[in-house]
Design an enzyme around this catalytic site. Structure first.
Site, PDB file in Angstrom:
ATOM      1  N   TYR B 121     -34.316 -77.289  -8.298  1.00 38.32           N
ATOM      2  CA  TYR B 121     -34.175 -78.626  -7.727  1.00 38.32           C
ATOM      3  C   TYR B 121     -33.028 -79.361  -8.414  1.00 38.32           C
ATOM      4  O   TYR B 121     -32.950 -79.399  -9.637  1.00 38.32           O
ATOM      5  CB  TYR B 121     -35.468 -79.428  -7.903  1.00 38.32           C
ATOM      6  CG  TYR B 121     -35.396 -80.735  -7.156  1.00 38.32           C
ATOM      7  CD1 TYR B 121     -35.817 -80.823  -5.834  1.00 38.32           C
ATOM      8  CD2 TYR B 121     -34.863 -81.876  -7.746  1.00 38.32           C
ATOM      9  CE1 TYR B 121     -35.713 -82.003  -5.120  1.00 38.32           C
ATOM     10  CE2 TYR B 121     -34.756 -83.069  -7.032  1.00 38.32           C
ATOM     11  CZ  TYR B 121     -35.181 -83.124  -5.727  1.00 38.32           C
ATOM     12  OH  TYR B 121     -35.066 -84.294  -5.018  1.00 38.32           O
ATOM     13  N   GLN B 183     -40.875 -83.328  -0.516  1.00 36.70           N
ATOM     14  CA  GLN B 183     -40.789 -82.386   0.618  1.00 36.70           C
ATOM     15  C   GLN B 183     -40.058 -81.106   0.220  1.00 36.70           C
ATOM     16  O   GLN B 183     -40.427 -80.001   0.648  1.00 36.70           O
ATOM     17  CB  GLN B 183     -40.156 -83.055   1.851  1.00 36.70           C
ATOM     18  CG  GLN B 183     -38.753 -83.620   1.670  1.00 36.70           C
ATOM     19  CD  GLN B 183     -38.738 -85.052   1.138  1.00 36.70           C
ATOM     20  OE1 GLN B 183     -39.709 -85.511   0.511  1.00 36.70           O
ATOM     21  NE2 GLN B 183     -37.646 -85.767   1.358  1.00 36.70           N
ATOM     22  N   SER B 229     -34.572 -89.044 -22.026  1.00 39.04           N
ATOM     23  CA  SER B 229     -33.758 -88.312 -22.999  1.00 39.04           C
ATOM     24  C   SER B 229     -33.748 -89.026 -24.355  1.00 39.04           C
ATOM     25  O   SER B 229     -33.933 -90.236 -24.436  1.00 39.04           O
ATOM     26  CB  SER B 229     -32.339 -88.186 -22.444  1.00 39.04           C
ATOM     27  OG  SER B 229     -31.638 -87.175 -23.106  1.00 39.04           O
ATOM     28  N   GLN B 251     -26.269 -91.400 -25.137  1.00 43.11           N
ATOM     29  CA  GLN B 251     -27.673 -91.185 -24.797  1.00 43.11           C
ATOM     30  C   GLN B 251     -28.231 -92.396 -24.057  1.00 43.11           C
ATOM     31  O   GLN B 251     -28.927 -92.254 -23.048  1.00 43.11           O
ATOM     32  CB  GLN B 251     -28.478 -90.973 -26.089  1.00 43.11           C
ATOM     33  CG  GLN B 251     -29.825 -90.373 -25.886  1.00 43.11           C
ATOM     34  CD  GLN B 251     -29.756 -89.048 -25.164  1.00 43.11           C
ATOM     35  OE1 GLN B 251     -30.386 -88.890 -24.142  1.00 43.11           O
ATOM     36  NE2 GLN B 251     -28.956 -88.110 -25.651  1.00 43.11           N
ATOM     37  N   HIS B 254     -27.942 -93.084 -20.169  1.00 41.37           N
ATOM     38  CA  HIS B 254     -28.695 -92.300 -19.188  1.00 41.37           C
ATOM     39  C   HIS B 254     -29.620 -93.172 -18.353  1.00 41.37           C
ATOM     40  O   HIS B 254     -29.626 -93.109 -17.140  1.00 41.37           O
ATOM     41  CB  HIS B 254     -29.548 -91.237 -19.892  1.00 41.37           C
ATOM     42  CG  HIS B 254     -28.850 -89.932 -20.068  1.00 41.37           C
ATOM     43  ND1 HIS B 254     -28.550 -89.118 -19.021  1.00 41.37           N
ATOM     44  CD2 HIS B 254     -28.389 -89.309 -21.179  1.00 41.37           C
ATOM     45  CE1 HIS B 254     -27.923 -88.031 -19.465  1.00 41.37           C
ATOM     46  NE2 HIS B 254     -27.808 -88.127 -20.776  1.00 41.37           N
ATOM     47  N   GLU B 319     -35.564 -84.503 -28.801  1.00 43.66           N
ATOM     48  CA  GLU B 319     -34.852 -83.584 -27.906  1.00 43.66           C
ATOM     49  C   GLU B 319     -33.537 -83.127 -28.557  1.00 43.66           C
ATOM     50  O   GLU B 319     -33.253 -81.944 -28.620  1.00 43.66           O
ATOM     51  CB  GLU B 319     -34.586 -84.307 -26.587  1.00 43.66           C
ATOM     52  CG  GLU B 319     -33.962 -83.458 -25.513  1.00 43.66           C
ATOM     53  CD  GLU B 319     -33.570 -84.286 -24.288  1.00 43.66           C
ATOM     54  OE1 GLU B 319     -33.550 -85.538 -24.377  1.00 43.66           O
ATOM     55  OE2 GLU B 319     -33.274 -83.675 -23.249  1.00 43.66           O
ATOM     56  N   HIS B 320     -32.725 -84.099 -28.999  1.00 48.72           N
ATOM     57  CA  HIS B 320     -31.444 -83.779 -29.647  1.00 48.72           C
ATOM     58  C   HIS B 320     -31.403 -84.353 -31.054  1.00 48.72           C
ATOM     59  O   HIS B 320     -31.802 -85.504 -31.255  1.00 48.72           O
ATOM     60  CB  HIS B 320     -30.263 -84.421 -28.907  1.00 48.72           C
ATOM     61  CG  HIS B 320     -30.200 -84.118 -27.441  1.00 48.72           C
ATOM     62  ND1 HIS B 320     -30.729 -84.960 -26.487  1.00 48.72           N
ATOM     63  CD2 HIS B 320     -29.657 -83.074 -26.763  1.00 48.72           C
ATOM     64  CE1 HIS B 320     -30.509 -84.442 -25.279  1.00 48.72           C
ATOM     65  NE2 HIS B 320     -29.867 -83.302 -25.411  1.00 48.72           N
ATOM     66  N   ASP B 353     -24.281 -80.812 -23.769  1.00 51.15           N
ATOM     67  CA  ASP B 353     -24.777 -81.241 -22.457  1.00 51.15           C
ATOM     68  C   ASP B 353     -24.069 -80.498 -21.328  1.00 51.15           C
ATOM     69  O   ASP B 353     -24.659 -80.242 -20.283  1.00 51.15           O
ATOM     70  CB  ASP B 353     -24.532 -82.749 -22.261  1.00 51.15           C
ATOM     71  CG  ASP B 353     -25.462 -83.594 -23.099  1.00 51.15           C
ATOM     72  OD1 ASP B 353     -26.471 -83.074 -23.577  1.00 51.15           O
ATOM     73  OD2 ASP B 353     -25.157 -84.796 -23.287  1.00 51.15           O
ATOM     74  N   GLU B 407     -70.635 -57.373 -28.201  1.00 46.63           N
ATOM     75  CA  GLU B 407     -70.419 -58.491 -27.278  1.00 46.63           C
ATOM     76  C   GLU B 407     -71.378 -58.444 -26.085  1.00 46.63           C
ATOM     77  O   GLU B 407     -71.307 -59.279 -25.192  1.00 46.63           O
ATOM     78  CB  GLU B 407     -68.962 -58.504 -26.795  1.00 46.63           C
ATOM     79  CG  GLU B 407     -67.978 -58.749 -27.936  1.00 46.63           C
ATOM     80  CD  GLU B 407     -66.564 -59.119 -27.484  1.00 46.63           C
ATOM     81  OE1 GLU B 407     -66.294 -59.103 -26.263  1.00 46.63           O
ATOM     82  OE2 GLU B 407     -65.746 -59.436 -28.365  1.00 46.63           O
ATOM     83  N   HIS B 412     -68.810 -51.761 -20.451  1.00 47.70           N
ATOM     84  CA  HIS B 412     -67.539 -51.516 -21.142  1.00 47.70           C
ATOM     85  C   HIS B 412     -67.660 -50.295 -22.056  1.00 47.70           C
ATOM     86  O   HIS B 412     -66.770 -49.446 -22.105  1.00 47.70           O
ATOM     87  CB  HIS B 412     -67.145 -52.729 -22.005  1.00 47.70           C
ATOM     88  CG  HIS B 412     -66.566 -53.872 -21.240  1.00 47.70           C
ATOM     89  ND1 HIS B 412     -67.280 -54.610 -20.337  1.00 47.70           N
ATOM     90  CD2 HIS B 412     -65.315 -54.418 -21.255  1.00 47.70           C
ATOM     91  CE1 HIS B 412     -66.505 -55.563 -19.839  1.00 47.70           C
ATOM     92  NE2 HIS B 412     -65.307 -55.463 -20.376  1.00 47.70           N
TER      93      HIS B 412
END
Lengths: 427, 427
Positions: B121, B183, B229, B251, B254, B319-320, B353, B407, B412
């Protein structure tokens, strides 16, 4: 068991058990109570739900000694050998940090670090599942996880099954919390005065445990919400019907929702398997469960040939596949979707469930299309490493800035350009 | 930006954006419609929500040619070089199938297979994110995923941004669906007449996309639901305040919920960074967004020394992380929790990036404690392989059966014992 001629795509997929709204409400209430009252709530729920009033929340040294005394020596030796086998297999999965360098001074890499703390849930009640402990704890240990906290519900006298205590002790698990259900999951996720908070929770459980794991997922990581167990046996006319039947039953005895399927081009084999299943069911202790599972989810699919049989396996993407044919290795590369593949007539699923060394925590419900067995990788995480030299920055600044600007991120472009300017000031 | 003396544990964690109930109801309705009416519903929602009446659902050859004509040559070259860099890095992540054998005839292993089909996506609207395509498609291609289907919402004239079309074309992505939102996610998860169903969906999106991904998770796999981010810059008094400020702003631009933090033992640097941020904000196109982000989520933490600064980073698990200090490599091993670590003053986050080669899809919201950057491993899955010989079975049958019986799984145990018996019949 019904014999069905395959003529269209078939699927193992069922809607996951989500529990009803009442169960969810109880789980939410339990989690909130543990977050608020910690150990006190943990003890209260253990009293209320497991009927056990605990002196110590953790298994004591005395309890460990008694567990060893109570357990059969064959089982202890078997656990010890299984541990050796499972550790040997998982040590081969270890990932290393790595780096790559370029002549312009660039260094890029991937740093591998173990998780700080992991919680292992072990179901309790009347049954004991020491194999669960081996399969969940060993990969975490091989990954070098800092802290492993095990938790399992006690019986009414406040004790765990000896096999559970011995399995954990053989692995050197120091912290065994005597608690189960949603209260144990909440304690692991958020921590209490005495239970450390973990980063990831692994292990199977009933619907309360599953709902609690789902609820804390995101705050901590979880392994998966496992569905009912599945086996698909591909067999040709060289397969022994008694082996096929025994393996179907070993799956079907798990629970009434378990799936046991044969896929074969051989009608004579199919007929013999039906007979053998009935015969072997006669004196099976858990026959009622196995019979119900086979009635509801068992099937023998007849295919035109072996290639179609393999197609069916790939459509089903089952947890376990057994290949009981004359040349089992011939089909290995053709099986694209399966949690574990057992090759040849001596490779009963039981061998992998307990002993061979591979992990028995496997994707179910068709998720083998995109999921894997539990591995050491599930207990590590990676960090990317980026080092740019002044030369690399100067050479590439224009291209990097152009990519930032096409996305509309001017400050990103400037962060590179200010360094190009800065670098020339150094000279 | 506020300067804060660190005196206790700090955390980046925020409650995930879950959208409100209205959004959820709309998403559920859209998914149901796509499952029911396929392409027809996909076209109807694209008309209703994106204002585009489509002739063809897929990007055509003519549209590709026009996209190349419309895009700046510098950007095309930059995309080409970025693709080379990203592919080179990810090829080093490839996993191999492996086997191990024992003298008793046992063979155990791990078979690696790529996913059959993956959906990527790519957000649309007014902005274009070609870097998203590179970061999501390249690891899938390196993993040898059978089919990659990209989807992105068109503008009102039914077209995608030229940079998006060129990036996909440079990678050889053949199927680009002009659809977005819930969708598109539903079409990828369940398939329509013309969109193939996939096994995994990756890529970022707005709250409709995030809710739809959450809804189809389990039926297919997803990458993650990314949070806002984050950057944390560790700096000592050798760091240049103008670089630090530029990176914070890259940053912060964003979105208003982005996090930009400095951790430093140097009060003089902290003061200079505050000044520099204000200066650089003056002529920044997205200054309003960046200023709001810094006001709400920005901070400069003063620590007693560098070790405490690293502790703070591990608490935040961002994250960074940028390490802008005299000896950046000295701190690499001490940073245990971070998505990506940028070492040294020329390693601006922008470099990673877009261009260096590492992946920019990274764990956010403190999940770097247990999650990793997107890798080739996210597009493969493993199957365990077990082959037991008659010798191995006979030697170990007693131990295996004892573990099954402890068990409570008699069938088994019998599945192993029937083979031991069967084997002796062969002799």
């Amino acid at each position: 068991m019904e014999i069905i001629q395959v003529d269209e795509r078939i699927s193992l997929r069922r809607d996951p058990e989500t529990g009803n709204e009442d169960t969810q409400a109880i789980v939410d209430e339990i989690i909130a109570a543990i977050r608020k009252d910690g150990d006190e709530a943990l003890r209260a729920y253990t009293k209320k739900l497991d009927g056990a009033e605990l002196d110590a929340l953790f298994v004591t040294e005395t309890e460990r000694l008694k567990a060893y005394e109570a357990l059969d020596d064959t089982v202890i030796s078997a656990l010890q050998q299984a541990i050796i086998n499972i550790r040997d297999f998982h040590e081969r999965q270890r990932s290393q940090s790595w780096m790559t360098t370029k002549e312009d001074g660039t260094m890029l890499g991937q740093q591998v670090t173990p998780l700080d703390a992991v919680g292992v849930y072990v179901p309790g009640g009347k049954a004991a599942y020491p194999s669960t402990i081996l399969m969940d704890v060993i990969p975490a240990q091989v990954a070098n996880v800092g802290q492993i906290i095990m938790t399992s519900p006690p019986d009414t006298s406040g004790l765990l099954h000896p096999a559970v205590v011995v399995a954990a002790s053989e692995l050197g698990v120091e912290q065994i919390v005597k608690a189960g259900g949603a209260q144990a999951i909440a304690a692991l996720a958020y921590g209490t005065e005495s239970v450390p908070a973990v980063d990831k929770i692994v292990g199977p459980g009933n619907s309360f445990v599953a709902l609690a794991k789902r609820a804390v997922y995101g705050h901590v990581d979880i392994d998966m919400i496992a569905g009912p167990s599945e086996i698909v046996v591909i067999a040709d006319d060289t397969a022994r019907a008694d082996y096929v039947a025994a393996d179907l039953l070993s799956q079907a005895e798990h629970e009434e929702r378990a799936t046991a399927i044969v896929v074969t081009p051989s009608k004579p084999l199919a007929d013999k398997v039906v007979e053998e299943v009935d015969r072997q069911l006669e004196d099976l202790p858990r026959a009622a469960i196995a019979r119900k599972a086979l009635d509801d989810y068992g099937a023998i699919y007849l295919t035109a040939n072996m290639n179609q049989a393999v197609d069916v396996v790939n459509q089903l993407a089952p947890e376990h596949v057994e290949v009981l044919v004359a040349e089992p290795f011939h089909y290995l590369g053709k099986i694209r979707h399966a949690g574990a593949i057992f090759l040849g007539e001596n490779s009963a699923e039981t061998v992998g469930d307990y002993f061979a060394g591979t992990n028995h925590v496997l994707p179910t419900n068709g998720t083998a299309r995109f999921s894997s067995p539990l591995t050491v990788d599930d207990f590590i995480k990676k960090s990317s490493i980026i080092h740019y030299s002044r030369e690399a920055l100067e050479t590439n600044a224009k291209m990097i800035a152009s990519l930032a600007r096409v996305e509309g991120f001017e400050a990103h472009a400037r962060a590179v350009e200010i360094r190009k300017k800065g670098a020339s000031e150094h000279e």
